[in-house]
Design an enzyme around this catalytic site. Structure first.
Site, PDB file in Angstrom:
ATOM      1  N   ARG A  66      47.986  74.567  14.106  1.00 31.65           N
ATOM      2  CA  ARG A  66      49.025  75.587  14.115  1.00 31.65           C
ATOM      3  C   ARG A  66      49.191  76.315  12.760  1.00 31.65           C
ATOM      4  O   ARG A  66      49.365  77.525  12.750  1.00 31.65           O
ATOM      5  CB  ARG A  66      50.336  74.913  14.516  1.00 31.65           C
ATOM      6  CG  ARG A  66      51.446  75.885  14.825  1.00 31.65           C
ATOM      7  CD  ARG A  66      52.728  75.147  15.145  1.00 31.65           C
ATOM      8  NE  ARG A  66      52.620  74.352  16.352  1.00 31.65           N
ATOM      9  CZ  ARG A  66      53.462  73.368  16.663  1.00 31.65           C
ATOM     10  NH1 ARG A  66      54.453  73.049  15.846  1.00 31.65           N
ATOM     11  NH2 ARG A  66      53.325  72.689  17.792  1.00 31.65           N
ATOM     12  N   LYS A 176      42.932  56.647  20.086  1.00 36.92           N
ATOM     13  CA  LYS A 176      43.963  55.817  20.686  1.00 36.92           C
ATOM     14  C   LYS A 176      45.340  56.340  20.251  1.00 36.92           C
ATOM     15  O   LYS A 176      45.419  56.977  19.202  1.00 36.92           O
ATOM     16  CB  LYS A 176      43.746  54.361  20.310  1.00 36.92           C
ATOM     17  CG  LYS A 176      44.299  53.945  18.945  1.00 36.92           C
ATOM     18  CD  LYS A 176      44.237  52.463  18.789  1.00 36.92           C
ATOM     19  CE  LYS A 176      44.687  52.086  17.404  1.00 36.92           C
ATOM     20  NZ  LYS A 176      45.921  51.475  17.234  1.00 36.92           N
ATOM     21  N   ASP A 205      37.684  53.501  19.125  1.00 35.45           N
ATOM     22  CA  ASP A 205      38.445  52.377  18.601  1.00 35.45           C
ATOM     23  C   ASP A 205      37.744  52.079  17.283  1.00 35.45           C
ATOM     24  O   ASP A 205      36.625  51.560  17.275  1.00 35.45           O
ATOM     25  CB  ASP A 205      38.348  51.168  19.546  1.00 35.45           C
ATOM     26  CG  ASP A 205      39.158  49.992  19.025  1.00 35.45           C
ATOM     27  OD1 ASP A 205      39.279  49.861  17.789  1.00 35.45           O
ATOM     28  OD2 ASP A 205      39.649  49.206  19.843  1.00 35.45           O
ATOM     29  N   HIS A 206      38.385  52.427  16.168  1.00 36.22           N
ATOM     30  CA  HIS A 206      37.638  52.423  14.908  1.00 36.22           C
ATOM     31  C   HIS A 206      37.147  51.027  14.520  1.00 36.22           C
ATOM     32  O   HIS A 206      36.247  50.890  13.713  1.00 36.22           O
ATOM     33  CB  HIS A 206      38.452  53.053  13.776  1.00 36.22           C
ATOM     34  CG  HIS A 206      39.560  52.208  13.265  1.00 36.22           C
ATOM     35  ND1 HIS A 206      40.817  52.246  13.773  1.00 36.22           N
ATOM     36  CD2 HIS A 206      39.580  51.278  12.288  1.00 36.22           C
ATOM     37  CE1 HIS A 206      41.576  51.390  13.128  1.00 36.22           C
ATOM     38  NE2 HIS A 206      40.852  50.769  12.221  1.00 36.22           N
ATOM     39  N   LYS A 210      33.183  49.336  12.544  1.00 35.63           N
ATOM     40  CA  LYS A 210      33.070  48.482  11.355  1.00 35.63           C
ATOM     41  C   LYS A 210      31.761  47.703  11.402  1.00 35.63           C
ATOM     42  O   LYS A 210      31.399  47.155  12.439  1.00 35.63           O
ATOM     43  CB  LYS A 210      34.251  47.498  11.287  1.00 35.63           C
ATOM     44  CG  LYS A 210      35.572  48.159  10.947  1.00 35.63           C
ATOM     45  CD  LYS A 210      36.675  47.129  10.910  1.00 35.63           C
ATOM     46  CE  LYS A 210      38.021  47.780  10.664  1.00 35.63           C
ATOM     47  NZ  LYS A 210      38.176  48.283   9.304  1.00 35.63           N
ATOM     48  N   GLU A 244      48.404  42.084   8.778  1.00 40.38           N
ATOM     49  CA  GLU A 244      48.614  43.190   7.841  1.00 40.38           C
ATOM     50  C   GLU A 244      49.761  42.821   6.926  1.00 40.38           C
ATOM     51  O   GLU A 244      50.760  42.246   7.381  1.00 40.38           O
ATOM     52  CB  GLU A 244      48.935  44.483   8.591  1.00 40.38           C
ATOM     53  CG  GLU A 244      47.745  45.034   9.331  1.00 40.38           C
ATOM     54  CD  GLU A 244      48.064  46.313  10.083  1.00 40.38           C
ATOM     55  OE1 GLU A 244      49.144  46.881   9.851  1.00 40.38           O
ATOM     56  OE2 GLU A 244      47.229  46.719  10.894  1.00 40.38           O
ATOM     57  N   ASP A 263      49.608  48.363  19.805  1.00 41.16           N
ATOM     58  CA  ASP A 263      48.929  48.930  18.634  1.00 41.16           C
ATOM     59  C   ASP A 263      47.646  48.178  18.287  1.00 41.16           C
ATOM     60  O   ASP A 263      46.654  48.778  17.874  1.00 41.16           O
ATOM     61  CB  ASP A 263      49.893  48.897  17.435  1.00 41.16           C
ATOM     62  CG  ASP A 263      49.394  49.729  16.276  1.00 41.16           C
ATOM     63  OD1 ASP A 263      48.877  50.824  16.517  1.00 41.16           O
ATOM     64  OD2 ASP A 263      49.505  49.268  15.122  1.00 41.16           O
ATOM     65  N   HIS A 268      42.049  46.781  19.611  1.00 44.90           N
ATOM     66  CA  HIS A 268      41.190  46.131  18.615  1.00 44.90           C
ATOM     67  C   HIS A 268      40.927  44.667  18.965  1.00 44.90           C
ATOM     68  O   HIS A 268      39.788  44.190  18.932  1.00 44.90           O
ATOM     69  CB  HIS A 268      41.836  46.170  17.223  1.00 44.90           C
ATOM     70  CG  HIS A 268      42.191  47.535  16.742  1.00 44.90           C
ATOM     71  ND1 HIS A 268      41.477  48.652  17.072  1.00 44.90           N
ATOM     72  CD2 HIS A 268      43.197  47.965  15.934  1.00 44.90           C
ATOM     73  CE1 HIS A 268      42.025  49.707  16.492  1.00 44.90           C
ATOM     74  NE2 HIS A 268      43.075  49.308  15.803  1.00 44.90           N
ATOM     75  N   LYS A 368      52.579  42.211  11.384  1.00 45.47           N
ATOM     76  CA  LYS A 368      52.819  43.013  10.181  1.00 45.47           C
ATOM     77  C   LYS A 368      53.677  42.216   9.225  1.00 45.47           C
ATOM     78  O   LYS A 368      54.384  41.300   9.626  1.00 45.47           O
ATOM     79  CB  LYS A 368      53.525  44.308  10.563  1.00 45.47           C
ATOM     80  CG  LYS A 368      52.606  45.262  11.298  1.00 45.47           C
ATOM     81  CD  LYS A 368      53.175  46.640  11.377  1.00 45.47           C
ATOM     82  CE  LYS A 368      52.120  47.639  11.828  1.00 45.47           C
ATOM     83  NZ  LYS A 368      51.102  47.904  10.814  1.00 45.47           N
TER      84      LYS A 368
END
Lengths: 517, 357
Positions: A66, A176, A205-206, A210, A244, A263, A268, A368
């Site tokens: 935008r 995702k 899905d990153h 890896k 994390e 998440d 993952h 987390k």
């Protein structure tokens, strides 16, 4: 002397080069190019590919969003991103100059046909001037609510080729979340396949980009020694930890609707479970690999209805400290409901009900504000069948553990018992270690580099297929529904700890303990 | 790089292994234990003390990226009879502040004692780990038996053909490749990789690929010194041979090249320069329709720039890579398998060498 001209398909001059596979030039359009993902990941990854000589000369990248940028303003902004985030820093001026020549910007709304038509006109110009030949890749880095609008517009304006008809390719990359539950995932997929065929859709899905995740396949299927032990006969249980140390940061509104289960676990973590649990594929080829992965997901044991808490724990972080820094409670985070019951931690005990894994528990935990950032898989083997040395040593022998560190400090270690040197028979666990950084030195490519390159090359092995996504949701939905109906809410845990006490009990009930990763 | 010990030991394999164990045990006593790692056995063969020092330093730096057991041999049949050795460790910090060390064993042999070198080297190799043999300087055709014995355990022979004084050296490498299980590797070939990548990029677009069969002339210009030394031509020769090998040209014993569209003219030219002697500076590939593709080195920007006149207008830029010796060695060692393309190229280079000899 006469030579018959051979038919030339692949470029024979690429044989033996580090860049053995270079894709044909295409227009790669990033919808949502003003967002964080484009700046932090996508453009730096594309630049690093160019730096390593992996992009074809005419590769063209078009940002669509935008804000009112010119091509030059967009290039300047992307240059700053590469300066900050590219793996291959400092930016090489000559490579950047050439890369920037293929970087363009089209201003437009996601729902505005005029913007899409402007985009189409520019791409047609590039087909001539840059040799992109009608090849298209659409990266849909857009909020989920805009996904149907953009795909429908692309279809309506005939900007998507049909692979059944031959001709230049069109591919779509989807980020995702792939839905919020089974129903929304099905709807998302339904919309996608009204415009694209399934084989044109690349769901990122990153984790699958890896190196260490890909190495799971190599470890299992390129080595003869592991596979004979990779089953219920020898494996006692499996643990997977995705920890994390950070909280939700600026992602409060997103996290309020997703929680750690949507998440991390739905995507993952289940990818890791399926790579650990899958049977050998018949070939290292997209559908062969994904067929085996989806079989694992189909074999996941359903959660016991009404007794979900027997096999699951959810938690939420409260005030505490992580790595010596004070950390606030989830409910005090920006744009988070002060009474939120969203889980920031989940632990599950799951089973793969098939011949290989019958009754072998997989303990999963993700959270987390845990003590450190680590993703780790550990395979815990059964103890030796007869404790030959226990009477002599008065020490219980330690079971063997094969630990696969996905991040950080990627590597593999094997723990086994060894005799302590000396006149008496005493044993001690020792560890045999392989570390990527130690053995291979160089920094591995970023996950997005690999995944973008694979999309350009048309190889979807490292992407989630529709049935994988839907099967994962179908399995997880009942648990999420049970949790949302539970008035008690998640158990609270102080930031900087390894989660709620109930998670320890979940595994200790079975006479096992969480491994300290 | 840290030298942990310079302790001289007798040249007794068991004594060397024992000293290595003691060296590692000493390192584990500190607070920050070191990680010992090796992916390769790398044996460097030198004949002068200057080359010995350079080889040890080069491999020390290379071991930061490719951990290895390094064995540096200085062997000179004309020197006084002697056989000595010493050990050390090359340590480097990797991610997370972890210290990773590789071992280095040095062996010096002179006079008739040089014949003890091959069995000592063989006994000192780490089992089940590939062996790369880096031969520094011109290949000694006069001591073929010694070379053969040394190379017996080698999976790879690394040479630098820029030092070759005649086509016979190329022929020796080619013969080793054909008759033994040792794969040839040439640092000059590694230097060529960016030229190969830049050339390949010209033919990546599908419409260009068909033009591989329409090549009529290839002009290769390389830097040269005042001396007419054969090694200065080898990079150009390898380039031309590679192009012919990959496109499927026929090359006869006199170096005449025939392609699908008829004979192909290879022009090898030299341009005097003080640096990068032997390195290619320009390649022009002409097609039967008169169009011409060119690759030039832009030194200031550190890239090779490929252009094709006519229909394709997008410029291709290939980053030139660091040509320091340890970087070339690392690039060689990072390749796990032998180089099948180089095997194919060497016999053609020997034939084409007649055009520059």
């Amino acid at each position: 002397m006469s030579v018959v001209a051979p038919a030339i398909e692949a470029n024979p001059l690429r044989e033996g080069l580090e860049q053995e596979r270079v894709p044909d030039a295409s227009c790669l359009v990033i919808f949502g190019a003003s967002g964080d993902l484009t700046q932090r990941k996508l453009i730096p990854a594309l630049y690093s590919l160019a730096h390593d000589g992996l992009l074809p000369p005419g590769q063209t990248i078009i940002g669509y969003a935008r804000p009112d940028y010119t091509d030059d303003a967009f290039r300047m902004a992307m240059r700053e991103s590469c300066d900050k985030f590219a793996r291959t820093r400092p930016v090489d001026e000559a490579v950047w100059d050439n890369f920037a020549k293929g970087l363009f910007y089209v201003r437009g709304e996601f729902s505005e046909p005029e913007g899409i038509l402007r985009l189409n006109a520019r791409m047609k110009e590039f087909d001539e001037s840059r040799g992109t030949g009608g090849r298209r890749i659409y990266y849909l880095a857009v909020p989920p609510q805009f996904f149907p609008t953009v795909t429908e517009l692309l279809g309506r304006e005939k900007m998507v080729s049909d692979p059944e008809q031959g001709g230049p390719f069109t591919r779509a990359i989807i980020e995702k979340p792939f839905g919020h539950d089974l129903a929304s995932a099905k709807e998302l997929n339904r919309v996608a396949v009204t415009t694209f065929r399934e084989r044109q859709v690349f769901r990122i899905d990153h984790y699958l980009g890896k190196e260490t995740v890909q190495n799971l396949l190599v470890l299992r299927f390129a080595n003869g020694i592991f596979e004979p032990f990779w089953n219920r006969q020898y494996i006692d249980h499996v643990q997977i930890t995705v920890a994390e140390s950070i909280g939700v940061e600026k992602r409060g509104p997103y996290f309020e609707t997703s929680g750690i289960s949507r998440d991390i676990i739905q995507n993952h973590m289940l990818q890791l479970v399926s790579l650990i649990g899958m049977e050998p594929p018949v070939a290292f080829e997209a559908n062969a690999v994904r067929d085996e992965k989806v079989k694992v997901l189909r074999a996941l044991r359903e959660f016991p209805r009404g007794h979900e808490t027997d096999v699951s724990v959810r938690g939420q972080y409260i005030d505490g400290s992580v790595l010596g820094e004070k950390a606030i409670a989830y409910r005090k985070e920006v744009k988070v409901d002060p009474n939120s019951n969203v889980e920031t931690y989940a632990a599950l005990k799951i089973f793969i009900d098939n011949w290989r894994w019958a009754d072998v528990p997989f303990y999963l935990r993700a959270g987390k504000r845990l003590p450190k950032r680590v993703t780790d898989i550990s395979i815990h083997f059964r103890p030796a069948p007869y404790p030959l040395f226990n009477k002599l040593t008065n020490v219980t022998m330690q079971p063997n553990v094969l630990a696969i560190r996905i991040q950080p400090d990627e590597g593999i270690s094997l723990k086994f018992d060894s005799k302590v040197p000396g006149p008496t028979v005493r044993t001690s666990p020792v560890t045999m270690e392989f570390r990527y950084a130690t053995s291979f030195g160089a920094e591995p490519p970023e996950a997005y580099e690999r995944l973008l390159l694979e999309t350009m090359l048309g190889d979807s092995t490292l992407f989630a297929r529709r049935d994988e996504v839907e099967t994962a949701w179908a399995w997880l939905d009942p648990l999420l529904n049970a949790w949302s109906a539970d008035p008690i809410g998640p158990e609270l845990y102080p930031s900087g700890t390894w989660g709620p006490e109930a998670a320890d009990k979940l595994i200790e009930r079975d006479g096992r303990k969480w491994r300290r990763p | 790089m840290t030298d942990l010990t310079d302790a001289d030991v007798r040249v007794d394999v068991n004594a060397i292994e024992k000293s290595l164990s003691e060296l590692w045990r000493g390192q584990q006593d500190g607070e920050d234990a070191v990680t010992r790692a090796a992916l390769w056995n790398v044996v460097a063969h030198t004949s002068t003390s200057e080359a010995h020092v350079q080889a040890a330093e080069t491999l020390g730096r290379a071991s930061a990226v490719v951990p290895q057991r390094t064995i540096v041999v200085r062997s000179n049949p004309a020197a006084e009879a002697e056989l000595t050795s010493w050990i050390s460790a090359n340590c480097h910090l990797v991610g997370g502040g972890k210290q990773v060390c590789s071992e280095e064993i040095n062996i010096v042999a002179g006079g008739d004692r040089i014949h003890r070198v091959p069995p000592v080297v063989s006994a000192l190799l780490i089992p089940d780990m590939p062996v790369a043999f880096w031969w520094i300087g011109d290949l000694p055709n006069e001591h073929e038996e010694y070379v053969e014995l040394l190379l017996e355990p080698a999976d790879r022979l690394i040479v630098d053909s820029v030092y070759f004084d005649s086509p016979a050296d190329l022929a020796l490498v080619s013969r080793i490749a054909e008759q033994t299980s040792t794969s040839p590797a040439d640092l000059n070939w590694v230097r060529l990789e960016e030229w190969r990548a830049a050339t390949a990029s010209i033919f990546d677009p599908p419409p260009m690929r068909t033009r591989l069969n329409a090549i009529r002339r290839v002009r290769v210009i390389a830097g040269s010194s005042d001396h007419e030394f054969f090694g200065e031509s080898v990079e150009s020769l390898l380039y031309a041979s590679w192009l012919s090998a990959q496109v499927g040209h026929a090359v006869d014993a006199n170096g005449k090249v025939e392609g699908a569209a008829g004979s192909i003219d290879y022009a090898f030219e030299r341009r005097h320069q003080s640096t990068d002697v032997g390195g290619i500076t320009l390649v022009e590939i002409s097609f039967e329709d008169g169009a011409c593709a060119s690759i030039t080195r832009d030194r200031d920007r550190g890239v090779l720039v490929a252009n094709v006149d006519g229909s394709v207008t997008v410029q291709s830029v290939t980053r030139t890579l660091d040509q320091q010796m340890e970087k070339l060695i690392v690039r060689q060692l990072k390749r796990i398998d032998g180089d099948r393309v180089l095997r194919r190229v060497l016999p053609i280079a020997i034939k084409l060498a007649k055009r520059v000899a």
